[in-house]
Design a protein around this motif. Sequence first.
Motif, PDB file in Angstrom:
ATOM      1  N   ARG A 104      64.311  74.436  16.380  1.00  0.00           N
ATOM      2  CA  ARG A 104      65.266  73.553  15.691  1.00  0.00           C
ATOM      3  C   ARG A 104      66.579  73.466  16.463  1.00  0.00           C
ATOM      4  NH1 ARG A 104      63.490  76.373  11.195  1.00  0.00           N
ATOM      5  NH2 ARG A 104      65.466  77.480  11.054  1.00  0.00           N
ATOM      6  N   LEU A 105      67.042  74.599  16.962  1.00  0.00           N
ATOM      7  CA  LEU A 105      68.276  74.611  17.741  1.00  0.00           C
ATOM      8  C   LEU A 105      68.122  73.770  18.996  1.00  0.00           C
ATOM      9  CD1 LEU A 105      71.134  75.679  18.278  1.00  0.00           C
ATOM     10  CD2 LEU A 105      70.075  77.667  19.378  1.00  0.00           C
ATOM     11  N   ALA A 106      67.020  73.919  19.692  1.00  0.00           N
ATOM     12  CA  ALA A 106      66.781  73.150  20.916  1.00  0.00           C
ATOM     13  C   ALA A 106      66.780  71.651  20.633  1.00  0.00           C
ATOM     14  CB  ALA A 106      65.460  73.579  21.552  1.00  0.00           C
ATOM     15  N   LYS A 107      66.173  71.264  19.531  1.00  0.00           N
ATOM     16  CA  LYS A 107      66.125  69.848  19.158  1.00  0.00           C
ATOM     17  C   LYS A 107      67.543  69.312  18.938  1.00  0.00           C
ATOM     18  CE  LYS A 107      63.984  66.764  15.767  1.00  0.00           C
ATOM     19  NZ  LYS A 107      63.144  66.704  14.561  1.00  0.00           N
ATOM     20  N   GLY A 108      68.360  70.076  18.227  1.00  0.00           N
ATOM     21  CA  GLY A 108      69.738  69.660  17.976  1.00  0.00           C
ATOM     22  C   GLY A 108      70.580  69.635  19.243  1.00  0.00           C
ATOM     23  N   LEU A 109      70.380  70.616  20.119  1.00  0.00           N
ATOM     24  CA  LEU A 109      71.147  70.662  21.364  1.00  0.00           C
ATOM     25  C   LEU A 109      70.789  69.497  22.280  1.00  0.00           C
ATOM     26  CD1 LEU A 109      71.125  74.476  22.176  1.00  0.00           C
ATOM     27  CD2 LEU A 109      73.016  73.109  21.291  1.00  0.00           C
ATOM     28  N   ARG A 110      69.524  69.123  22.291  1.00  0.00           N
ATOM     29  CA  ARG A 110      69.123  67.964  23.102  1.00  0.00           C
ATOM     30  C   ARG A 110      69.854  66.705  22.642  1.00  0.00           C
ATOM     31  NH1 ARG A 110      63.609  69.806  22.866  1.00  0.00           N
ATOM     32  NH2 ARG A 110      63.050  70.625  24.882  1.00  0.00           N
ATOM     33  N   LYS A 111      69.974  66.537  21.327  1.00  0.00           N
ATOM     34  CA  LYS A 111      70.654  65.355  20.796  1.00  0.00           C
ATOM     35  C   LYS A 111      72.131  65.330  21.188  1.00  0.00           C
ATOM     36  CE  LYS A 111      67.743  64.760  16.709  1.00  0.00           C
ATOM     37  NZ  LYS A 111      67.721  64.805  15.235  1.00  0.00           N
ATOM     38  N   GLN A 112      72.740  66.514  21.301  1.00  0.00           N
ATOM     39  CA  GLN A 112      74.174  66.611  21.577  1.00  0.00           C
ATOM     40  C   GLN A 112      74.472  67.038  23.015  1.00  0.00           C
ATOM     41  OE1 GLN A 112      76.378  65.636  19.289  1.00  0.00           O
ATOM     42  NE2 GLN A 112      74.723  65.239  17.846  1.00  0.00           N
ATOM     43  N   ALA A 113      73.497  66.938  23.896  1.00  0.00           N
ATOM     44  CA  ALA A 113      73.634  67.464  25.258  1.00  0.00           C
ATOM     45  C   ALA A 113      74.852  66.901  25.982  1.00  0.00           C
ATOM     46  CB  ALA A 113      72.365  67.202  26.061  1.00  0.00           C
ATOM     47  N   ASP A 114      75.078  65.608  25.889  1.00  0.00           N
ATOM     48  CA  ASP A 114      76.210  65.013  26.602  1.00  0.00           C
ATOM     49  C   ASP A 114      77.543  65.561  26.108  1.00  0.00           C
ATOM     50  OD1 ASP A 114      74.641  63.434  28.302  1.00  0.00           O
ATOM     51  OD2 ASP A 114      74.510  61.834  26.805  1.00  0.00           O
ATOM     52  N   LYS A 115      77.665  65.764  24.811  1.00  0.00           N
ATOM     53  CA  LYS A 115      78.903  66.306  24.251  1.00  0.00           C
ATOM     54  C   LYS A 115      79.098  67.764  24.647  1.00  0.00           C
ATOM     55  CE  LYS A 115      78.847  63.194  20.321  1.00  0.00           C
ATOM     56  NZ  LYS A 115      78.659  63.084  18.877  1.00  0.00           N
ATOM     57  N   ILE A 116      78.021  68.512  24.662  1.00  0.00           N
ATOM     58  CA  ILE A 116      78.099  69.923  25.046  1.00  0.00           C
ATOM     59  C   ILE A 116      78.518  70.043  26.505  1.00  0.00           C
ATOM     60  CG2 ILE A 116      76.736  72.028  25.400  1.00  0.00           C
ATOM     61  CD1 ILE A 116      75.053  71.075  22.945  1.00  0.00           C
ATOM     62  N   VAL A 117      77.934  69.227  27.338  1.00  0.00           N
ATOM     63  CA  VAL A 117      78.221  69.262  28.767  1.00  0.00           C
ATOM     64  C   VAL A 117      79.651  68.811  29.052  1.00  0.00           C
ATOM     65  CG1 VAL A 117      77.590  68.162  30.957  1.00  0.00           C
ATOM     66  CG2 VAL A 117      75.819  69.055  29.462  1.00  0.00           C
ATOM     67  N   SER A 118      80.169  67.887  28.264  1.00  0.00           N
ATOM     68  CA  SER A 118      81.528  67.407  28.508  1.00  0.00           C
ATOM     69  C   SER A 118      82.554  68.520  28.316  1.00  0.00           C
ATOM     70  CB  SER A 118      81.860  66.214  27.614  1.00  0.00           C
ATOM     71  OG  SER A 118      82.010  66.610  26.279  1.00  0.00           O
ATOM     72  N   PHE A 119      82.245  69.518  27.492  1.00  0.00           N
ATOM     73  CA  PHE A 119      83.170  70.645  27.335  1.00  0.00           C
ATOM     74  C   PHE A 119      83.362  71.356  28.673  1.00  0.00           C
ATOM     75  CE2 PHE A 119      83.909  75.172  26.857  1.00  0.00           C
ATOM     76  CZ  PHE A 119      85.115  75.141  26.202  1.00  0.00           C
ATOM     77  N   GLY A 120      82.296  71.528  29.439  1.00  0.00           N
ATOM     78  CA  GLY A 120      82.404  72.183  30.739  1.00  0.00           C
ATOM     79  C   GLY A 120      83.323  71.439  31.681  1.00  0.00           C
ATOM     80  N   LYS A 121      83.347  70.137  31.576  1.00  0.00           N
ATOM     81  CA  LYS A 121      84.196  69.320  32.441  1.00  0.00           C
ATOM     82  C   LYS A 121      85.646  69.314  31.975  1.00  0.00           C
ATOM     83  CE  LYS A 121      84.601  64.652  34.292  1.00  0.00           C
ATOM     84  NZ  LYS A 121      84.042  63.298  34.269  1.00  0.00           N
ATOM     85  N   HIS A 122      85.855  69.149  30.660  1.00  0.00           N
ATOM     86  CA  HIS A 122      87.210  68.962  30.146  1.00  0.00           C
ATOM     87  C   HIS A 122      87.838  70.220  29.570  1.00  0.00           C
ATOM     88  CE1 HIS A 122      86.654  64.706  30.758  1.00  0.00           C
ATOM     89  NE2 HIS A 122      85.539  64.740  30.041  1.00  0.00           N
TER      90      HIS A 122
END
Length: 125
Positions: free
Chosen positions: A86-104
Amino acid sequence: EQAKAEEKAVIKGSRFILLANGENLDDRGSVRLRALQEINENITTAYFRKEQFWVVHTYRYPGCAKKALLQWCNMAAENGLSPSQRLAKGLRKQADKIVSFGKHQITSGKIEGLNNLVSRVVDRA
């Protein structure tokens, strides 16, 4: 698989040990962690997945971070633990937002805290 009584005694009260960074555990915590890992395969799998997840936060390039995140999601989806799936499914949906934290390196935590404060004041009025 149901834990036996003696296994339950070891598992009970071990949430902090499982959530803590392995490097921050003292000798006693490390011993308890090893005991937990020896008696329950699901706990071991979940712990290693948690440790692997932190690697995603070490990448500074969004493409590399997203690739690592999606690889982690694939591993979590294949391990057979439904909470991980379930966590993996949710993280896939939000992957772009999660990754943007690393940049900003910006979160909405302060804004959320302010919204919470305003909501409490309005509720009291």
